[in-house]
Every structure is written in structure tokens, then in C-alpha cells.
Design an enzyme around this catalytic site. Structure first.
Site, PDB file in Angstrom:
ATOM      1  N   HIS A 148      32.538  43.430  50.026  1.00  0.00           N
ATOM      2  CA  HIS A 148      32.201  44.774  49.565  1.00  0.00           C
ATOM      3  C   HIS A 148      33.220  45.263  48.525  1.00  0.00           C
ATOM      4  O   HIS A 148      32.852  45.793  47.477  1.00  0.00           O
ATOM      5  CB  HIS A 148      32.146  45.725  50.767  1.00  0.00           C
ATOM      6  CG  HIS A 148      31.726  47.114  50.431  1.00  0.00           C
ATOM      7  ND1 HIS A 148      30.412  47.519  50.460  1.00  0.00           N
ATOM      8  CD2 HIS A 148      32.439  48.197  50.035  1.00  0.00           C
ATOM      9  CE1 HIS A 148      30.344  48.795  50.099  1.00  0.00           C
ATOM     10  NE2 HIS A 148      31.568  49.229  49.835  1.00  0.00           N
ATOM     11  N   GLU A 149      34.505  45.041  48.799  1.00  0.00           N
ATOM     12  CA  GLU A 149      35.548  45.512  47.874  1.00  0.00           C
ATOM     13  C   GLU A 149      35.520  44.737  46.556  1.00  0.00           C
ATOM     14  O   GLU A 149      35.615  45.322  45.478  1.00  0.00           O
ATOM     15  CB  GLU A 149      36.939  45.387  48.521  1.00  0.00           C
ATOM     16  CG  GLU A 149      37.200  46.395  49.611  1.00  0.00           C
ATOM     17  CD  GLU A 149      36.920  47.823  49.174  1.00  0.00           C
ATOM     18  OE1 GLU A 149      37.320  48.235  48.078  1.00  0.00           O
ATOM     19  OE2 GLU A 149      36.271  48.541  49.959  1.00  0.00           O
ATOM     20  N   HIS A 152      32.715  45.971  44.414  1.00  0.00           N
ATOM     21  CA  HIS A 152      33.037  47.174  43.632  1.00  0.00           C
ATOM     22  C   HIS A 152      33.793  46.778  42.359  1.00  0.00           C
ATOM     23  O   HIS A 152      33.541  47.302  41.279  1.00  0.00           O
ATOM     24  CB  HIS A 152      33.926  48.131  44.437  1.00  0.00           C
ATOM     25  CG  HIS A 152      33.191  49.067  45.353  1.00  0.00           C
ATOM     26  ND1 HIS A 152      32.173  49.890  44.928  1.00  0.00           N
ATOM     27  CD2 HIS A 152      33.345  49.328  46.674  1.00  0.00           C
ATOM     28  CE1 HIS A 152      31.733  50.610  45.963  1.00  0.00           C
ATOM     29  NE2 HIS A 152      32.425  50.282  47.034  1.00  0.00           N
ATOM     30  N   GLU A 211      27.757  52.580  46.345  1.00  0.00           N
ATOM     31  CA  GLU A 211      27.854  52.002  47.682  1.00  0.00           C
ATOM     32  C   GLU A 211      26.760  50.970  47.923  1.00  0.00           C
ATOM     33  O   GLU A 211      27.023  49.881  48.413  1.00  0.00           O
ATOM     34  CB  GLU A 211      27.779  53.107  48.759  1.00  0.00           C
ATOM     35  CG  GLU A 211      29.116  53.721  49.066  1.00  0.00           C
ATOM     36  CD  GLU A 211      30.186  52.691  49.362  1.00  0.00           C
ATOM     37  OE1 GLU A 211      30.940  52.347  48.423  1.00  0.00           O
ATOM     38  OE2 GLU A 211      30.284  52.225  50.486  1.00  0.00           O
TER      39      GLU A 211
HETATM   40 ZN   LIG Z   1      32.243  50.937  48.927  1.00  0.00          ZN
END
Ligand SMILES: [Zn+2]
Length: 280
Positions: A148-149, A152, A211
Site C-alpha cells: 500500500h505504501e 502511494h 486510498e
Molecule cells: Zn493510503
């Protein structure tokens, strides 16, 4: 009469030129996000972000206590490296091989059981706090967080967030100028834009769009790295349960609406084939 027409022509010419230039500036500042193919506004030059990232990452590490638990540190580094290889594979697939050299991957575990957080700065500078380990539980759980990081970072959400603030709140100021005129505030903005804000007391939650994009890309990354993407569902359930009187920092910067689990499930069929084909 003749001069009038001449002036008019000059006026129209200038008007058209300005219009064309605005379009050029707009589109040259737009870049496509890998995997989702959305176009985002990236006004800050990558080289400037990379320089700032190196400085700020060093600063954070110097001020923090790094974990001395060799097993945990090793786990963070090995999951991180596998996610890093997967992201490079996606960049190569989409013809962005040149971007790979911007990444000088580093994965560090910061000893702080009270901080439930993790983040990635540009150039692959990643930090995980020991406080998130009881929620991630396993290597696969950690791969959900790291995927997830890194997603981003890969989607350049931080650049988009900084661009918006520079454009809207600072009148379109260039990063270098903002840094020379308001160095403290600009560094804080950088930290907040990359989800590190809590350390400077500034939290900037990622938007719903960012997100869900990071969830989607994150699932592809973890699957390609050889981790079962279906594990993202129980991870987010555990994280949401943690939300109580004092929500974890991770949830403050990565808000998790009730609809998240449902939309995560819709991305799993796209991610599973990568998991099934991955070398394990
Ligand atoms: Zn996030």
C-alpha cells in the site's frame, strides 16, 4: 483602421499563444499513474523531491530509535525488497524502465510500539514502526502495508498532494522557491504529503481516490511479490478494530471507510493471477 486591425491580430495571436502555453504546462505537469492509468497533476520536479526525500529521511532516522531486533529488521527488509522488485517489474512492463533508477530502496524499522504507522518517501525510502507489527502479524500482513505504501509512492500521490497545496495555497509557487522563502513550512508540507506528518504534528489524510488507488496497486504489488492478496481483507479488518478512543496514526492518514473492504474484494480477481504466477 489598419493599425487597429494589426493590434487586434497581435492581441489574438498573444491570446492564442497564452492558451497554447497553458495547455502545454498543464499536460507536461500531468503524468499517468502506472496500473490504474489515471492522469495526475505532478508539478513538482522529481529531482527536487528526491533531494528533499534524502534529507528528510536521514533526519527522521537520526531522530528515531531504530529496532535492534535482527529477526524483525530482517523481515521488514525482505518483504520490502520483494515489494520493490514487483514495483520495478510493473514499471518495466509499462515502459518506464528509466524511472527505476530514481529508486534507491531502503527499509528501516523504527522502534516505537505506540506508533501504528508506516510510510514511503520518494525514491523508495520506507519506514515501518514496530507499533504496526501486532496488526500486520505475518510477513503477508506486512506485505499489505508495504504494498500500500509503495503504491502511494509509485502513483506519485505525494507529488500530487504537494502540487495541489503549492498551487492552491501558495499561489503556484515552485518547490525550490517555497523552500528558500519558507523552508520550515515547506518541509512540513513535504512530510505531510508523504504521510510522515505526525512527526511534525501535521496530518494530511489521503483522499478517497488516492486510498482506493493505493489499495488496487498495492494488491497487484503484493501478489506479484508472491504474497496472497486475499490477506489484505483480514489485515484491514484488524486495523479497523484498532480504531477506538485513539485511532492509529495509520488510519488518520489512510482513512478506511466501511466500503473499503468491499472495494478491496473487487480488486482481488485482478491480483490473484499475479500471485499464482509468482515464484515462491
Ligand atoms: Zn493510503
Amino acid at each position: 483602421m489598419k493599425t487597429m486591425r494589426f493590434q487586434q491580430r497581435i492581441f489574438y495571436l498573444l491570446f492564442n499563444l497564452t492558451f497554447v502555453m497553458m495547455i502545454v504546462v498543464f499536460f507536461s505537469g500531468c503524468a499517468e499513474v502506472p496500473i490504474t492509468k489515471r492522469r495526475g497533476l505532478h508539478l513538482v520536479p522529481q529531482t527536487e523531491l528526491l533531494t528533499l526525500s534524502l534529507q528528510q529521511y536521514d533526519q527522521v532516522l537520526k531522530k528515531s530509535k531504530l529496532s535492534t531486533d535482527p529477526n524483525k529488521v530482517q523481515m521488514v527488509r525482505s518483504v520490502g525488497q520483494r515489494i520493490a522488485r514487483a514495483s520495478e517489474a510493473f514499471l518495466r512492463d509499462s515502459g518506464r524502465e528509466s524511472q527505476i533508477r530514481d529508486y534507491k530502496w531502503e527499509f528501516n524499522l523504527i522502534e516505537d510500539d505506540k506508533v501504528v504507522n508506516a510510510w514511503a518517501m520518494p525514491g523508495g525510502k520506507v519506514a515501518v514502526y514496530t507499533g504496526i507489527l501486532p496488526i500486520s502479524q505475518t510477513e503477508t500482513g506486512l506485505a499489505v502495508v508495504m504494498g500500500h505504501e509503495v503504491a502511494h509512492a509509485m502513483a506519485e500521490h505525494g507529488n500530487e498532494r504537494m502540487s495541489q497545496v503549492l498551487l492552491v495555497n501558495m499561489g503556484g509557487m515552485a518547490l525550490s522557491l517555497a523552500l528558500s522563502q519558507k523552508p520550515g513550512q515547506t518541509r512540513e508540507l513535504f512530510m505531510a504529503a508523504f504521510g510522515v506528518g505526525a512527526s511534525v504534528g501535521l496530518l494530511l489524510p489521503y483522499s478517497r481516490l488516492h486510498e482506493s488507488e493505493a489499495d488496487q496497486i498495492g494488491l497487484m504489488l503484493m501478489a506479484r511479490a508472491g504474497y496472497d492478496p486475499r490477506e489484505a481483507v483480514p489485515f484491514w479488518e484488524r486495523m479497523n478494530k484498532k480504531e477506538g478512543s485513539r485511532p492509529p496514526e495509520f488510519l488518520s492518514t489512510h482513512p478506511a471507510p466501511a466500503s473499503r473492504i468491499a472495494s478491496l474484494k473487487t480488486y482481488i480477481p485482478e491480483a490473484l493471477p499475479y500471485y499464482q504466477k509468482s515464484p515462491r
